[in-house]
Design an enzyme around this catalytic site. Structure first.
Site, short mmCIF file in Angstrom:
data_model
loop_
_atom_site.label_atom_id
_atom_site.label_comp_id
_atom_site.label_asym_id
_atom_site.label_seq_id
_atom_site.Cartn_x
_atom_site.Cartn_y
_atom_site.Cartn_z
CD GLU A 1 -2.45 -1.16 2.79
OE1 GLU A 1 -3.53 -1.73 2.91
OE2 GLU A 1 -1.83 -0.66 3.75
N PRO A 2 1.63 1.49 -1.03
CG PRO A 2 2.68 1.57 -3.12
CD PRO A 2 1.76 0.72 -2.27
N GLY A 3 2.00 4.98 -0.46
CA GLY A 3 1.41 6.30 -0.67
C GLY A 3 2.53 7.27 -1.01
NE ARG A 4 6.56 9.00 3.65
CZ ARG A 4 6.13 9.96 4.47
NH1 ARG A 4 6.39 11.21 4.20
NH2 ARG A 4 5.46 9.66 5.56
NE ARG B 1 5.29 14.92 5.42
CZ ARG B 1 6.60 14.84 5.24
NH1 ARG B 1 7.25 15.75 4.55
NH2 ARG B 1 7.26 13.82 5.72
CB CYS C 1 -0.09 33.29 13.51
SG CYS C 1 -0.90 34.75 12.85
CD GLU C 2 0.61 28.60 15.75
OE1 GLU C 2 1.22 28.00 16.64
OE2 GLU C 2 -0.45 29.18 15.94
C1 LIG Z 1 -2.31 1.10 6.78
C2 LIG Z 1 -1.47 2.02 5.98
N1 LIG Z 1 -1.14 1.67 4.73
C3 LIG Z 1 -0.40 2.46 3.94
C4 LIG Z 1 0.08 3.67 4.40
C5 LIG Z 1 0.91 4.52 3.49
O1 LIG Z 1 2.18 4.75 3.99
P1 LIG Z 1 3.25 5.45 3.07
O2 LIG Z 1 2.67 6.68 2.54
O3 LIG Z 1 4.40 5.70 3.96
O4 LIG Z 1 3.59 4.47 1.97
C6 LIG Z 1 -0.21 4.08 5.72
C7 LIG Z 1 0.29 5.35 6.23
O5 LIG Z 1 0.07 5.79 7.30
C8 LIG Z 1 -1.02 3.22 6.52
O6 LIG Z 1 -1.34 3.57 7.77
#
Ligand SMILES: Cc1ncc(COP(=O)(O)O)c(C=O)c1O
Length: 417
Positions: free
Chosen positions: A271-274, A310, A342-343
């Site tokens: 499950e890649p996001g980043r 971030r 701000c901050e």
């Molecule tokens: C269950 C799950 N899957 C996938 C991801 C995606 O992680 P990343 O963006 O680091 O690949 C996350 C991120 O928090 C997550 O909690």
């Protein structure tokens, strides 16, 4: 981003700043890297894009076209996916502390699978599935108790975490599952954390998950999905990114275990996001103020905390260059880059850049993941526009918010009217 293919100054002229660019070609080529590594070992595997990193209806259409699966961590993400025409048969509903009404909406929409994050959720899904007269496929999220070297706020697979069911409790869940005729247990899931650079945590998690996988088979559950989550680390400044070719090793590890145990190779899922979204994004800013104080020089841009929380949230670091001097100009000056809110709103605490002038533009790379998706209207700043780049073309993915958007949901109680 493939900078040399786009004239950033014309994009600024056309769309204004702050502006996030999202390069489809980078996204696709990074997806290709993962697919190539897994394809060497697995006949059948699945990539679920983690929508939380960055998501909207345009991106949903792209993911659908690319044949990706979707990891939705909330019903809101499912809603956006459905609006984009994304096939619910390729959606997995994740999420911590899901509400009954959200689960009901997701099941009604026909999501393929739900990843169960707590024991309580089993009974809730069972009751909804029974009401709807169907059997719902589920995965069990296991907290594998694996420690990783990453920021505490993005470490989710260690034992002290709110996510998943503790490893030691899973066997009792197998027993509970037999009480739920409307649930079909199809897989196991774990996610060790985010910004991970080594293979070891994945191998450790795979080992632990496989042991449970085998136990599930022995308990009479022929589960098939083996989901090791996301978390592949990327370069923000000088980190060595997660070596995607190592996924071949992880896949081989699981394959060998399956062969030795005499069970069919599971369907390996990630499950890649980043990893996909992060390097696809670049943010362009206009430099509005340059201020010298005895300690340093502050360089203020027209974005900040509201569009990129971030750095404030967990000290994230970024690299940047001054557009007008170019990426290769001598970095003669030291600056603290800050935003407008701000901050203290520090985007980059200290960076060497070519000498900047007011009115120049700052190019910050690797801003595609968890920037826009975590943005806000703090200080009532409208969110920036997002532009998709592909094959030399540019098109709006998200329009810049207008001031009217800031009051769209406001109401006036009658005693103030
Ligand atoms: C269950 C799950 N899957 C996938 C991801 C995606 O992680 P990343 O963006 O680091 O690949 C996350 C991120 O928090 C997550 O909690």
């Amino acid at each position: 981003m493939s900078h040399n293919r786009y004239d950033l100054k014309s994009l600024i002229k056309k769309y204004d700043t702050p502006l996030m660019l999202f390069d489809q070609d980078v996204f696709e080529s990074r997806l290709g890297e993962i697919e190539a590594a897994l394809g060497k070992v697995c006949g059948d595997f699945r990539i679920y894009y983690a929508a939380k990193a960055f998501f909207n209806t345009g991106l949903g259409k792209l993911l659908n076209k690319l044949g990706l699966y979707l990891d939705a961590s909330s019903y809101g993400e499912i809603y956006v996916a459905l609006k984009s025409g994304f096939d619910p048969a390729r959606i997995n509903y994740h999420g911590h502390n899901k509400k009954e009404e959200e689960l009901r909406l997701a099941l009604k929409a026909g999501v393929a699978t739900v990843t169960v994050d707590s024991i309580e959720e089993l009974a809730t899904i069972q009751s909804i599935a029974r009401d709807l007269g169907r059997v719902q496929e589920i995965l069990i999220r296991v907290n594998p108790g694996v420690s990783v070297h990453t920021d505490e706020k993005i470490r989710t697979g260690c034992s002290d975490s709110k996510f998943g069911i503790p490893y030691e409790r899973i066997e009792s869940v197998f027993v509970d599952l037999k009480k739920y005729p409307n649930l079909k247990f199809v897989g196991l899931h774990c996610h060790v954390g985010s910004q991970i650079f080594e293979t070891a945590p994945y191998l450790e998690a795979a080992q632990r998950l496989f042991d449970l996988f085998l136990k599930a088979h022995r308990e009479g559950f022929p589960v098939r999905l083996f989901n090791l989550g996301g978390g592949f680390g990327i370069t923000y400044k000088d980190e060595t990114p997660f070596p995607t070719e190592e996924l071949t090793r992880v896949a081989s590890f699981v394959k060998e275990k399956a062969q030795k145990s005499g069970i069919q190779m599971p369907v390996l899922c990630f499950e890649p996001g980043r990893f996909l979204a992060g390097p696809s994004g670049t943010t362009l800013y206009t430099i509005g103020t340059i201020k010298e104080v005895p300690q340093r020089t502050y360089l203020s841009v027209d974005g900040g905390l509201f569009e990129n929380p971030r750095p404030a949230l967990y000290g994230a670091v970024y690299d940047a260059y001054v557009l007008e001097r170019g990426p290769d100009a001598e970095k003669a000056m030291s600056y603290r880059v800050c935003g407008r809110t701000c901050e203290s709103d520090v985007l980059i605490p200290e960076i060497k850049l070519a000498k900047a002038r007011v009115g120049d533009h700052l190019v910050v790379s690797n801003t595609g993941a968890y920037n826009y998706s975590m943005s806000s209207n703090y200080n009532q700043y409208p969110r920036p526009a997002v532009v998709l780049l592909h094959d030399g073309k540019d098109g709006l993915l998200v329009a810049r918010e207008e001031y009217e958007d800031l009051t769209r949901k406001d109401q006036t109680p009658d005693w103030l009217a």
